[in-house]
Enzyme design. Structure first.
Site, PDB file in Angstrom:
ATOM      1  N   ASP A  82     -15.187 -11.933   0.639  1.00  0.00           N
ATOM      2  CA  ASP A  82     -13.977 -11.807  -0.179  1.00  0.00           C
ATOM      3  C   ASP A  82     -14.121 -12.487  -1.544  1.00  0.00           C
ATOM      4  O   ASP A  82     -13.261 -13.276  -1.956  1.00  0.00           O
ATOM      5  CB  ASP A  82     -12.762 -12.404   0.547  1.00  0.00           C
ATOM      6  CG  ASP A  82     -12.580 -11.872   1.954  1.00  0.00           C
ATOM      7  OD1 ASP A  82     -12.921 -10.707   2.185  1.00  0.00           O
ATOM      8  OD2 ASP A  82     -12.096 -12.625   2.822  1.00  0.00           O
ATOM      9  N   GLU A 258      -5.408  -3.330   0.027  1.00  0.00           N
ATOM     10  CA  GLU A 258      -5.342  -4.796  -0.032  1.00  0.00           C
ATOM     11  C   GLU A 258      -6.235  -5.328  -1.144  1.00  0.00           C
ATOM     12  O   GLU A 258      -6.827  -4.568  -1.907  1.00  0.00           O
ATOM     13  CB  GLU A 258      -5.771  -5.390   1.315  1.00  0.00           C
ATOM     14  CG  GLU A 258      -7.167  -4.999   1.736  1.00  0.00           C
ATOM     15  CD  GLU A 258      -7.498  -5.418   3.156  1.00  0.00           C
ATOM     16  OE1 GLU A 258      -6.685  -6.112   3.780  1.00  0.00           O
ATOM     17  OE2 GLU A 258      -8.586  -5.063   3.629  1.00  0.00           O
TER      18      GLU A 258
END
Length: 587
Positions: A82, A258
């Site tokens: 991430d 997302e």
């Protein structure tokens, strides 16, 4: 980041979270006092680790040696998922997810996008991050780092599934000098990021559930934006607006839109998001608008990054590409960092999700990752004028490398991390090496453990350490652990049975433990413990003379160390482990 099936305690209030943090600190204090006052015996008996050597030997790097002007991808090997990136002048800063690892959210610095140095962690205090009772794949998710030139301040915003935090932001004038206490933000959802417009206004954008009663299918999510008050460090109530519903094409039932980021180029606003969920369907998509509040229109050429439609049997496979962030590089061209995985020969993900980089072509209206839709190569061309110094002069290594640590440095290397609590609560330096004062907690409990971890960064690797230890009873154990989670792990440690000393190899799957093998040994001198992996095959061995290694338990499968079997979001951690609550008993 797509959420798998975990049971999280509901967010507690800020007051309860602070109370929990105080309790944790008090417990650590009590523990220290108890150790110093009552456990001379335990201090004398504490295990000491030295001569730590991690060595990676993946065939891909042997088969693709670097030529002048090249560097390896991923840029951060091991579980650094991430990624998010920002720039101030000639300085680049990058952060990644850490979940229940402590300290949380590593911060890396670079001048050129090739050579990276870790300068610390954004969440390095219990007052910032309370994960003492958190499953390993809960904790802090999907951080974003942004530099605001309007007030010369860095912001790190993240979702914390622990300690009653929710979505929080911390600030810094200099990321190398630490970060503020967290500001708790008044919105739900996950994966927040910030955007600072050139007119001084600020925004937060994040993933959220659809409005109540509007969910159309499993995985249906939305992207929401808020105006942000820089003076109060809080979203402005009533300004929230859904700017993407479902994804690029709602009729196709896209899942898990997302990890949003907003960028401004040529007076227009671009929203880039992950779509498809972390896994084989992962991708990156982009939208455009004339306002940060939308409406946002999807690009006609989505996805702009994905490996999902390629031959599953391709060599040197990189997969799951997505969750990206863009930055303007030193050559005035765009680059994107993103997560991806390098599975082993059984297509299992033991290393975890790593940080990759690709150049981005933004010569047209929309950005697209260069070669991001074809099989990714293990090497890239460096930006013009950059010299590859990875693994030298303090820069983070990549490719095949050896990391040695004799633990004599005054400052512990940032690659060593704890789980659910500070490392300082159980480690101390001695003339012989690193001493670990064991907690009465074993590796399977949802508590801080007295374990110092290093990430597995290769599919083929060896790790060796020297252990000086004489356990006093069967409740005492020290050695190494390979951990995917509290419910999936191996322990290879030294314990006692009667008057004899034994090495035990324990496998824990779905929380149920089984002794694979045990071996009576002589511990008149320090012993060496070793684990070797060649893809899915792991072997645990020991040496009493420093050169001849004896295998214990044969070759065992690394299946339980994979995300495929264990679930979750982390990669395998290699730990120096000690406990006074051992339940791995010799046969």
């Amino acid at each position: 980041m797509k959420r798998m099936k975990f049971e999280f305690a509901p967010f507690r209030s800020r007051r309860a979270g602070l109370l929990c943090a105080m309790v944790v600190l008090l417990c650590f204090s009590i523990g220290f006092n108890a150790n110093s006052q009552n456990s001379k015996k335990q201090a004398q008996n504490a295990p000491v680790f030295s001569n730590s050597v991690y060595e990676g030997n993946d065939p891909v790097y042997n088969n693709y040696p670097l030529k002048e002007g090249e560097f390896y991808n991923p840029i951060l090997q091991g579980a650094y998922p991430d990624p998010a990136i920002t720039r101030k002048g000639d300085d680049y800063y990058l952060v990644a997810s850490t979940f229940a690892i402590f300290p949380g959210v590593p911060v890396f610095h670079s001048k050129d996008l090739v050579n990276w140095t870790q300068i610390g962690h954004a969440l390095d205090r219990v007052s910032q991050l309370d994960v003492h009772d958190t499953p390993i794949s809960a904790g802090v998710y999907a951080p974003d780092i942004e530099y605001n030139p309007n007030n010369d301040t860095f912001y790190m915003i993240v979702t914390a599934f622990a300690g009653g935090a929710g979505n929080i932001v911390v600030k810094s004038k200099d990321p190398a000098k630490g970060w503020s206490e967290p500001y708790k933000l008044k919105f739900g959802g996950i994966d927040p990021s910030m955007f600072f417009d050139d007119n001084g206004k600020a925004y937060v954008v994040h993933n959220d559930a659809p409005d109540k009663g509007q969910e159309l299918y499993e995985g249906h999510r939305v992207i929401k934006v808020w105006e942000y008050d820089l003076a109060k460090d809080q979203v402005i109530a009533g300004t929230d607006k859904i700017i993407v519903n479902g994804g690029v094409d709602l009729a196709k039932k896209p899942i898990w839109i997302e990890a949003p980021h907003i960028y401004k180029k040529n007076g227009r606003y671009y929203l880039m998001c992950a779509e498809g969920g972390t896994g084989g369907n992962h991708s990156e998509v982009v939208f455009v608008s004339d306002s940060p509040m939308g409406p946002f229109i999807p690009a006609p050429n989505n996805p702009i990054l994905s490996q999902r439609s390629l031959n599953p049997n391709r060599p040197n496979k990189v997969d799951w590409a997505g969750h990206a962030d863009l930055v303007l590089g030193p050559d005035n061209k765009y680059y994107g960092v993103f997560l991806g995985i390098r599975p082993n020969e059984k297509n299992r993900v033991n290393i975890g999700r790593e940080t990759f980089i690709l150049p981005v072509d933004w010569s047209g209206e929309f950005p697209i990752f260069v070669n991001g839709l074809v099989p990714m190569e293990p090497k890239l061309q460096m930006p013009k004028g950059v010299v590859n110094k990875t693994g030298k002069e303090g820069f983070f290594p990549n490719g095949n490398f050896t990391f040695k640590d004799d633990f004599t440095s005054k400052k512990l290397d940032y690659r060593w991390v704890g789980l659910r609590g500070p490392r300082e609560a159980f480690i101390s330096s001695s003339k012989k090496g690193l001493q670990i004062t064991p907690f009465a907690t074993n590796i399977k409990e949802l508590k801080p453990t007295s374990t110092l971890f290093h990430r597995q960064q290769h599919n083929t690797f060896s790790y060796t350490t020297t252990l000086d230890y004489k356990p006093a009873s069967e409740k005492d154990l020290a050695g190494i652990t390979l951990l995917q989670s509290e419910k999936f792990n191996y322990v290879f440690g030294l314990t006692r049975k009667g008057k004899d000393y034994y090495l035990v190899l324990e496998r824990t799957e779905k929380g149920a433990s089984k002794i694979i093998a045990s071996q009576k040994i002589d511990v008149k001198k320090p012993i060496q413990l070793q684990v070797k992996a060649a893809g899915d095959a792991y072997q645990f061995s020991y040496s009493t003379n420093g050169k001849d290694f004896v295998n214990v338990g044969g070759s065992v499968s690394g299946d339980i160390l994979s995300t495929n079997v264990a679930g979750g979001f982390t990669g395998t951690l290699i730990g120096l482990y000690a406990t006074s609550a051992n339940d791995a008993l010799p046969q």
